[in-house]
Design a protein around this motif. Structure first.
Motif, PDB file in Angstrom:
ATOM      1  N   ALA A 101      40.114  47.459  39.025  1.00  0.00           N
ATOM      2  CA  ALA A 101      40.438  48.610  39.868  1.00  0.00           C
ATOM      3  C   ALA A 101      40.244  48.318  41.349  1.00  0.00           C
ATOM      4  O   ALA A 101      40.517  49.181  42.193  1.00  0.00           O
ATOM      5  N   GLY A 102      39.787  47.126  41.677  1.00  0.00           N
ATOM      6  CA  GLY A 102      39.591  46.758  43.074  1.00  0.00           C
ATOM      7  C   GLY A 102      38.322  47.312  43.683  1.00  0.00           C
ATOM      8  O   GLY A 102      38.156  47.289  44.913  1.00  0.00           O
ATOM      9  N   VAL A 103      37.408  47.803  42.852  1.00  0.00           N
ATOM     10  CA  VAL A 103      36.161  48.365  43.358  1.00  0.00           C
ATOM     11  C   VAL A 103      35.259  47.270  43.912  1.00  0.00           C
ATOM     12  O   VAL A 103      34.572  47.449  44.924  1.00  0.00           O
ATOM     13  N   ILE A 104      35.262  46.120  43.245  1.00  0.00           N
ATOM     14  CA  ILE A 104      34.403  45.004  43.617  1.00  0.00           C
ATOM     15  C   ILE A 104      35.068  43.721  43.135  1.00  0.00           C
ATOM     16  O   ILE A 104      35.796  43.738  42.131  1.00  0.00           O
ATOM     17  N   ALA A 105      34.874  42.635  43.832  1.00  0.00           N
ATOM     18  CA  ALA A 105      35.432  41.348  43.412  1.00  0.00           C
ATOM     19  C   ALA A 105      34.561  40.755  42.302  1.00  0.00           C
ATOM     20  O   ALA A 105      33.404  41.123  42.130  1.00  0.00           O
ATOM     21  N   GLU A 106      35.134  39.802  41.569  1.00  0.00           N
ATOM     22  CA  GLU A 106      34.434  39.264  40.406  1.00  0.00           C
ATOM     23  C   GLU A 106      33.122  38.567  40.774  1.00  0.00           C
ATOM     24  O   GLU A 106      32.098  38.766  40.115  1.00  0.00           O
ATOM     25  N   ALA A 185      27.768  36.160  33.024  1.00  0.00           N
ATOM     26  CA  ALA A 185      29.039  35.641  33.534  1.00  0.00           C
ATOM     27  C   ALA A 185      30.058  36.748  33.405  1.00  0.00           C
ATOM     28  O   ALA A 185      29.854  37.722  32.668  1.00  0.00           O
ATOM     29  N   ALA A 186      31.169  36.629  34.120  1.00  0.00           N
ATOM     30  CA  ALA A 186      32.247  37.602  33.993  1.00  0.00           C
ATOM     31  C   ALA A 186      32.937  37.431  32.643  1.00  0.00           C
ATOM     32  O   ALA A 186      33.107  36.307  32.166  1.00  0.00           O
ATOM     33  N   ARG A 187      33.334  38.534  32.045  1.00  0.00           N
ATOM     34  CA  ARG A 187      33.947  38.440  30.724  1.00  0.00           C
ATOM     35  C   ARG A 187      35.207  37.576  30.710  1.00  0.00           C
ATOM     36  O   ARG A 187      35.381  36.768  29.779  1.00  0.00           O
ATOM     37  N   PRO A 188      36.112  37.685  31.693  1.00  0.00           N
ATOM     38  CA  PRO A 188      37.284  36.792  31.669  1.00  0.00           C
ATOM     39  C   PRO A 188      36.899  35.315  31.701  1.00  0.00           C
ATOM     40  O   PRO A 188      37.546  34.489  31.045  1.00  0.00           O
TER      41      PRO A 188
END
Length: 199
Positions: A101-106, A185-188
């Motif tokens: 949603a562009g709220v925060i970067a990864e 870690a990030a899920r992607p």
């Protein structure tokens, strides 16, 4: 004690119920693989646990999601927590929803997650997982819970996750591995590493 957002309360209550269910079905199984007492290093952090430590880890007081996002520089906390609550209700990853949603970067999200839970970041995109760790977690289990068994140290399997307080996953993973430790870690990134590992 700071006020938590609705999504924080939902996460914890659901996770506790799931952990209780898993504990009742696995209690006394006695066949989970684990290192011997001489091989297993002593726990130095609440996130280093076996099945008996899951509840204590989940119940720890930690900053709320809204506090974490504010500390990360997110301006519109109300919108962010609404997105997070909607993602949780839909069974989706909160971080992935906020980043999408562009709220925060990864990168900042992973750093905020690490700070909130006092956990190290697993550099899953930069470093391949330890084959010994991979062998300790079946592919089906890793993919079901979107976790990467990243390394083994002193008999403990360290797992990269984007949801460190998902009790259902923690119950399954402690049953499979015996002693575990957590990293974030990030899920992607986790899913990319799972694809590289198993494909």
């Amino acid at each position: 004690r700071s006020k938590r957002t609705e999504v924080d309360e939902v996460d914890v209550s659901n996770q506790q119920r799931r952990a209780q269910t898993e504990d009742s079905t696995t209690e006394g199984s006695g066949d989970q693989p684990s290192a011997s007492a001489s091989e297993l290093g002593a726990s130095t952090h609440p996130s280093e646990m076996n099945a008996e430590g899951v509840h204590a880890w989940i119940d720890l007081h930690r900053p709320s999601l809204s506090e974490t996002l504010a500390d990360a520089g997110v301006d519109d906390i109300e919108t962010a927590t609404t997105i997070a609550a909607d993602a949780h209700a839909a069974g989706k990853d909160i971080g992935e929803a906020l980043v999408g949603a562009g709220v925060i970067a990864e990168g900042p999200w992973v750093a905020a997650l690490a700070t909130r839970f006092d956990l190290p970041v697993a550099q899953v995109d930069a470093k391949a997982a330890d084959p010994e760790a991979i062998a300790r977690v079946p592919e089906e289990l890793a993919r079901r819970h979107s976790v990467l068994s990243f390394k083994v140290e002193q008999g403990r399997v360290y797992l990269a996750t984007s949801n460190p307080v998902y009790a259902f996953a923690l119950a399954d993973l402690t049953e499979s591995c015996g002693a575990i430790g957590l990293m974030v870690a990030a899920r992607p990134s986790i899913e990319r590493s799972l694809d590289r590992t198993y494909n």
